[in-house]
Design a protein around this motif. Structure first.
Motif, PDB file in Angstrom:
ATOM      1  N   PHE A  28       0.800  -1.229   0.000  1.00  9.00           N
ATOM      2  CA  PHE A  28       0.000   0.000   0.000  1.00  9.00           C
ATOM      3  C   PHE A  28       0.835   1.283   0.000  1.00  9.00           C
ATOM      4  O   PHE A  28       0.289   2.364  -0.136  1.00  9.00           O
ATOM      5  CB  PHE A  28      -0.936   0.017   1.211  1.00  9.00           C
ATOM      6  CG  PHE A  28      -1.921  -1.121   1.231  1.00  9.00           C
ATOM      7  CD1 PHE A  28      -2.925  -1.215   0.278  1.00  9.00           C
ATOM      8  CD2 PHE A  28      -1.826  -2.118   2.186  1.00  9.00           C
ATOM      9  CE1 PHE A  28      -3.829  -2.260   0.286  1.00  9.00           C
ATOM     10  CE2 PHE A  28      -2.729  -3.181   2.209  1.00  9.00           C
ATOM     11  CZ  PHE A  28      -3.728  -3.248   1.257  1.00  9.00           C
ATOM     12  N   SER A  29       2.133   1.179   0.226  1.00 11.16           N
ATOM     13  CA  SER A  29       3.040   2.335   0.258  1.00 11.16           C
ATOM     14  C   SER A  29       2.520   3.450   1.166  1.00 11.16           C
ATOM     15  O   SER A  29       2.405   4.605   0.754  1.00 11.16           O
ATOM     16  CB  SER A  29       3.255   2.875  -1.161  1.00 11.16           C
ATOM     17  OG  SER A  29       3.800   1.888  -2.003  1.00 11.16           O
ATOM     18  N   PRO A  30       2.209   3.143   2.426  1.00 15.79           N
ATOM     19  CA  PRO A  30       1.672   4.177   3.320  1.00 15.79           C
ATOM     20  C   PRO A  30       2.756   5.127   3.818  1.00 15.79           C
ATOM     21  O   PRO A  30       3.953   4.817   3.773  1.00 15.79           O
ATOM     22  CB  PRO A  30       1.115   3.359   4.478  1.00 15.79           C
ATOM     23  CG  PRO A  30       2.013   2.159   4.535  1.00 15.79           C
ATOM     24  CD  PRO A  30       2.355   1.848   3.096  1.00 15.79           C
ATOM     25  N   GLN A  31       2.308   6.275   4.284  1.00 13.91           N
ATOM     26  CA  GLN A  31       3.176   7.219   4.978  1.00 13.91           C
ATOM     27  C   GLN A  31       2.717   7.285   6.425  1.00 13.91           C
ATOM     28  O   GLN A  31       1.525   7.166   6.707  1.00 13.91           O
ATOM     29  CB  GLN A  31       3.086   8.596   4.332  1.00 13.91           C
ATOM     30  CG  GLN A  31       3.445   8.612   2.845  1.00 13.91           C
ATOM     31  CD  GLN A  31       3.058   9.927   2.193  1.00 13.91           C
ATOM     32  OE1 GLN A  31       3.497  10.995   2.619  1.00 13.91           O
ATOM     33  NE2 GLN A  31       2.213   9.849   1.166  1.00 13.91           N
ATOM     34  N   THR A  32       3.656   7.481   7.355  1.00 10.47           N
ATOM     35  CA  THR A  32       3.303   7.468   8.769  1.00 10.47           C
ATOM     36  C   THR A  32       3.922   8.640   9.513  1.00 10.47           C
ATOM     37  O   THR A  32       4.936   9.208   9.085  1.00 10.47           O
ATOM     38  CB  THR A  32       3.766   6.163   9.448  1.00 10.47           C
ATOM     39  OG1 THR A  32       5.189   6.090   9.391  1.00 10.47           O
ATOM     40  CG2 THR A  32       3.162   4.950   8.752  1.00 10.47           C
ATOM     41  N   ALA A  33       3.294   8.991  10.621  1.00 11.45           N
ATOM     42  CA  ALA A  33       3.806  10.010  11.536  1.00 11.45           C
ATOM     43  C   ALA A  33       3.209   9.717  12.903  1.00 11.45           C
ATOM     44  O   ALA A  33       2.268   8.931  13.029  1.00 11.45           O
ATOM     45  CB  ALA A  33       3.423  11.414  11.068  1.00 11.45           C
ATOM     46  N   THR A  34       3.769  10.321  13.937  1.00 10.83           N
ATOM     47  CA  THR A  34       3.250  10.160  15.293  1.00 10.83           C
ATOM     48  C   THR A  34       3.102  11.530  15.931  1.00 10.83           C
ATOM     49  O   THR A  34       4.047  12.336  15.922  1.00 10.83           O
ATOM     50  CB  THR A  34       4.179   9.293  16.153  1.00 10.83           C
ATOM     51  OG1 THR A  34       4.347   8.014  15.536  1.00 10.83           O
ATOM     52  CG2 THR A  34       3.586   9.088  17.545  1.00 10.83           C
ATOM     53  N   LEU A  35       1.913  11.818  16.467  1.00 12.46           N
ATOM     54  CA  LEU A  35       1.672  13.083  17.141  1.00 12.46           C
ATOM     55  C   LEU A  35       2.353  13.082  18.505  1.00 12.46           C
ATOM     56  O   LEU A  35       2.697  12.032  19.048  1.00 12.46           O
ATOM     57  CB  LEU A  35       0.167  13.314  17.305  1.00 12.46           C
ATOM     58  CG  LEU A  35      -0.679  13.273  16.018  1.00 12.46           C
ATOM     59  CD1 LEU A  35      -2.142  13.571  16.349  1.00 12.46           C
ATOM     60  CD2 LEU A  35      -0.144  14.242  14.976  1.00 12.46           C
ATOM     61  N   ASP A  36       2.529  14.246  19.068  1.00  9.97           N
ATOM     62  CA  ASP A  36       3.218  14.367  20.357  1.00  9.97           C
ATOM     63  C   ASP A  36       2.504  13.615  21.469  1.00  9.97           C
ATOM     64  O   ASP A  36       3.136  13.177  22.437  1.00  9.97           O
ATOM     65  CB  ASP A  36       3.363  15.851  20.746  1.00  9.97           C
ATOM     66  CG  ASP A  36       4.358  16.595  19.871  1.00  9.97           C
ATOM     67  OD1 ASP A  36       5.169  15.919  19.193  1.00  9.97           O
ATOM     68  OD2 ASP A  36       4.315  17.838  19.851  1.00  9.97           O
ATOM     69  N   THR A 403       3.479  -4.009  12.449  1.00 12.65           N
ATOM     70  CA  THR A 403       4.035  -2.760  11.960  1.00 12.65           C
ATOM     71  C   THR A 403       3.730  -2.562  10.483  1.00 12.65           C
ATOM     72  O   THR A 403       3.356  -3.504   9.767  1.00 12.65           O
ATOM     73  CB  THR A 403       5.564  -2.738  12.141  1.00 12.65           C
ATOM     74  OG1 THR A 403       6.155  -3.716  11.266  1.00 12.65           O
ATOM     75  CG2 THR A 403       5.951  -3.039  13.585  1.00 12.65           C
ATOM     76  N   VAL A 404       3.929  -1.338  10.033  1.00  9.31           N
ATOM     77  CA  VAL A 404       3.761  -1.036   8.612  1.00  9.31           C
ATOM     78  C   VAL A 404       4.712  -1.880   7.783  1.00  9.31           C
ATOM     79  O   VAL A 404       4.343  -2.408   6.718  1.00  9.31           O
ATOM     80  CB  VAL A 404       3.973   0.470   8.355  1.00  9.31           C
ATOM     81  CG1 VAL A 404       4.080   0.753   6.856  1.00  9.31           C
ATOM     82  CG2 VAL A 404       2.840   1.278   8.967  1.00  9.31           C
ATOM     83  N   ASP A 405       5.946  -2.028   8.219  1.00 10.25           N
ATOM     84  CA  ASP A 405       6.899  -2.840   7.467  1.00 10.25           C
ATOM     85  C   ASP A 405       6.445  -4.289   7.352  1.00 10.25           C
ATOM     86  O   ASP A 405       6.703  -4.948   6.338  1.00 10.25           O
ATOM     87  CB  ASP A 405       8.281  -2.801   8.137  1.00 10.25           C
ATOM     88  CG  ASP A 405       9.061  -1.541   7.806  1.00 10.25           C
ATOM     89  OD1 ASP A 405       8.719  -0.890   6.794  1.00 10.25           O
ATOM     90  OD2 ASP A 405       9.995  -1.211   8.550  1.00 10.25           O
ATOM     91  N   GLN A 406       5.766  -4.787   8.372  1.00  9.58           N
ATOM     92  CA  GLN A 406       5.265  -6.157   8.303  1.00  9.58           C
ATOM     93  C   GLN A 406       4.164  -6.299   7.253  1.00  9.58           C
ATOM     94  O   GLN A 406       4.037  -7.345   6.621  1.00  9.58           O
ATOM     95  CB  GLN A 406       4.774  -6.597   9.684  1.00  9.58           C
ATOM     96  CG  GLN A 406       5.926  -6.862  10.650  1.00  9.58           C
ATOM     97  CD  GLN A 406       5.433  -7.157  12.044  1.00  9.58           C
ATOM     98  OE1 GLN A 406       4.886  -6.281  12.716  1.00  9.58           O
ATOM     99  NE2 GLN A 406       5.616  -8.377  12.495  1.00  9.58           N
ATOM    100  N   VAL A 407       3.356  -5.277   7.090  1.00 13.85           N
ATOM    101  CA  VAL A 407       2.346  -5.304   6.037  1.00 13.85           C
ATOM    102  C   VAL A 407       3.012  -5.208   4.667  1.00 13.85           C
ATOM    103  O   VAL A 407       2.724  -5.988   3.753  1.00 13.85           O
ATOM    104  CB  VAL A 407       1.351  -4.141   6.204  1.00 13.85           C
ATOM    105  CG1 VAL A 407       0.336  -4.140   5.063  1.00 13.85           C
ATOM    106  CG2 VAL A 407       0.628  -4.227   7.537  1.00 13.85           C
ATOM    107  N   GLU A 408       3.916  -4.271   4.531  1.00 12.35           N
ATOM    108  CA  GLU A 408       4.520  -4.001   3.233  1.00 12.35           C
ATOM    109  C   GLU A 408       5.466  -5.100   2.771  1.00 12.35           C
ATOM    110  O   GLU A 408       5.744  -5.227   1.583  1.00 12.35           O
ATOM    111  CB  GLU A 408       5.262  -2.657   3.280  1.00 12.35           C
ATOM    112  CG  GLU A 408       4.339  -1.458   3.448  1.00 12.35           C
ATOM    113  CD  GLU A 408       3.409  -1.298   2.263  1.00 12.35           C
ATOM    114  OE1 GLU A 408       3.817  -0.729   1.243  1.00 12.35           O
ATOM    115  OE2 GLU A 408       2.260  -1.773   2.358  1.00 12.35           O
TER     116      GLU A 408
END
Length: 464
Positions: A28-36, A403-408
């Protein structure tokens, strides 16, 4: 959400095997971020149409409920639509609909999710409303107690009057002797009848916080546009207390179990068996081979079991398998079959067991493996075409601790599965001592007029 939509999304999730490792061929080539405040933000860009899917996943489900309040996770899912200081009960979905969108929610053993499908220029509206009810939900007896009657009626209509659902519930309770995966998602009725406003508020205060939630958005938006919106609406919510999943672990199982049920509504008998199985969290090395095994022996009319039992032996009218390893703890691997005509369930069981024994003794072939892997890889291509599939698979995976890497990494890992790995995994999963067999039959005198076949329910979600 309808049962058919749940089934479709569950199938997508099952076919996207999630295993450790870095990705070379993306899904899916997602992008990720984490809020404070600890809230994870995930984006899957899809610019084919000016629409988005907005989802918030909470890392809590029915398996995290305290003893004696079964059903509280699903009950709270309903109550999340009851309003805040800014919104009167019932207005949430009405506002979404007035703006051309649709919304719903779902509860499983490991997570609870809320989503809206809506035009891109209305994303900030639903995001503001979702953030509002994350922290400002208002509950009192005058709204909670009538809704308790609603979930009790839901249990009656979906479980208590469905022989297949009742048998599936009993089989899970037998399969998991200690682990809370044996608990009904919707709850045991005698405990549901006592659920209170304070039970709901306590569960809400404990688990509904940004650091226990995942925001997943898919559609016509970039991360540069999404992240400021997420910070504006979700980022201002204070971090909650850090919760851990304190679950009883499953003991060693020493004997197979059997559940037999007769019901006047059953017109056609059916047979099923559940095996305890590894998940991607408990044993990833076996999980991907088991995904491939399920595809080989029980997926559709070209599967090995279908050809053997339906086409060649003509002993079954249908047969299949199911496996959902996207869980926090142990999963289950299931086999089911419906006898043809007046074939006795005992004879059908012997025939299915003989096919299982062949798999254990002789294994699968390289040709079967190659065809199954290609079908699974093809399914990833179709999943990319769906606006909501990426959001659903990523949300479910992250909610259970993957994790995202596990999906990708899925395409690389599925491509690397060998015949030996599938055969070894089959030997381990088909252990009778870790199984429950279900027989669902008409009453001795025959079924009531109009009754049909009823297979045990295998879906892991309750929907609003």
């Amino acid at each position: 959400m309808t049962r058919s939509s749940v089934a479709v999304l569950a199938l997508v999730a099952l076919t996207l095997a999630l295993v450790p490792g870095l990705s070379r061929a993306a899904v899916f080539s997602p992008q990720t971020a984490t809020l404070d405040n600890g809230m994870q933000v995930v984006l899957v860009e899809n610019h084919r149409a000016p629409v988005v899917t907005h989802m918030v996943w909470y890392k809590v489900g029915s398996a995290d409920e305290p003893q004696g309040v079964s059903g509280i996770a699903h009950f709270l899912e309903h109550l999340m639509f009851k309003g805040t200081d800014k919104m009167v009960p019932g207005d949430f979905s009405k506002i979404v609909a007035r703006n051309g969108g649709n919304d719903n929610a779902f509860t499983s053993w490991d997570y609870t999710g809320y989503f809206q499908n809506i035009a891109r220029d209305r994303l900030d509206l639903v995001m503001e409303m979702e953030a509002d009810r994350m922290t400002n939900l208002k509950l009192s007896d005058d709204v909670v107690l009538p809704e308790r009657d609603v979930i009790i009626e839901e249990r009656r209509s979906r479980i208590d009057t469905s022989p297949g659902a009742l048998l599936g519930e009993q089989m899970r309770a037998s399969l998991y002797m200690a682990h809370p995966y044996g608990r009904s998602i919707i709850g045991w009725r005698h405990e549901m009848e006592k659920l209170s406003t304070e039970d709901a508020l306590e569960f809400y205060r404990d688990w509904y916080a940004p650091n226990n939630a995942i925001l997943v958005v898919a559609g016509d938006i970039t991360m540069d546009e999404l992240l400021p919106m997420a910070e504006k609406y979700y980022g201002v919510i204070p971090r909650g207390k850090d919760m851990t999943r304190n679950r009883v672990q499953e003991p060693v199982q020493h004997a197979p179990r059997k559940v037999t049920m007769r019901d006047p509504q059953v017109g056609q008998a059916s047979w099923s068996r559940y095996y305890l199985a590894p998940s991607y969290n408990t044993d990833a090395a076996d999980a991907v081979p088991l995904d491939v095994l399920s595809e080989i022996i029980g997926s559709g009319t070209t599967s090995r079991f279908f050809k053997a039992l339906v086409v060649d032996q003509e002993i079954a009218s249908s047969v299949g398998t199911f496996y959902d390893p996207v869980t926090v703890d142990l999963a289950s691997f299931g086999v089911y079959a419906v006898p043809r005509g007046d074939v006795d369930l005992a004879d059908l069981e012997k025939a299915v067991e003989a096919e299982i024994a062949k798999v254990v003794a002789d294994g699968v072939t390289q040709d079967e493996l190659d065809r199954a892997k290609q079908k699974l890889l093809d399914s990833a291509v179709f999943a990319r075409d769906s606006l909501s599939a990426g959001a659903r698979v990523l949300g479910q995976s992250l909610a259970v601790g993957l994790t995202v890497d596990q999906v990708e990494s899925w395409p690389d890992r599925i491509s690397g599965v060998t015949v030996e790995q599938v055969n070894d995994a089959a030997k381990r999963v088909f252990d009778a001592k870790k199984s429950v067999t279900g027989w669902l039959m008409p009453p001795e005198g025959g079924p009531v007029t109009g009754a049909g076949a009823a297979l045990p329910i295998t879906s892991g979600e309750g929907v609003h």
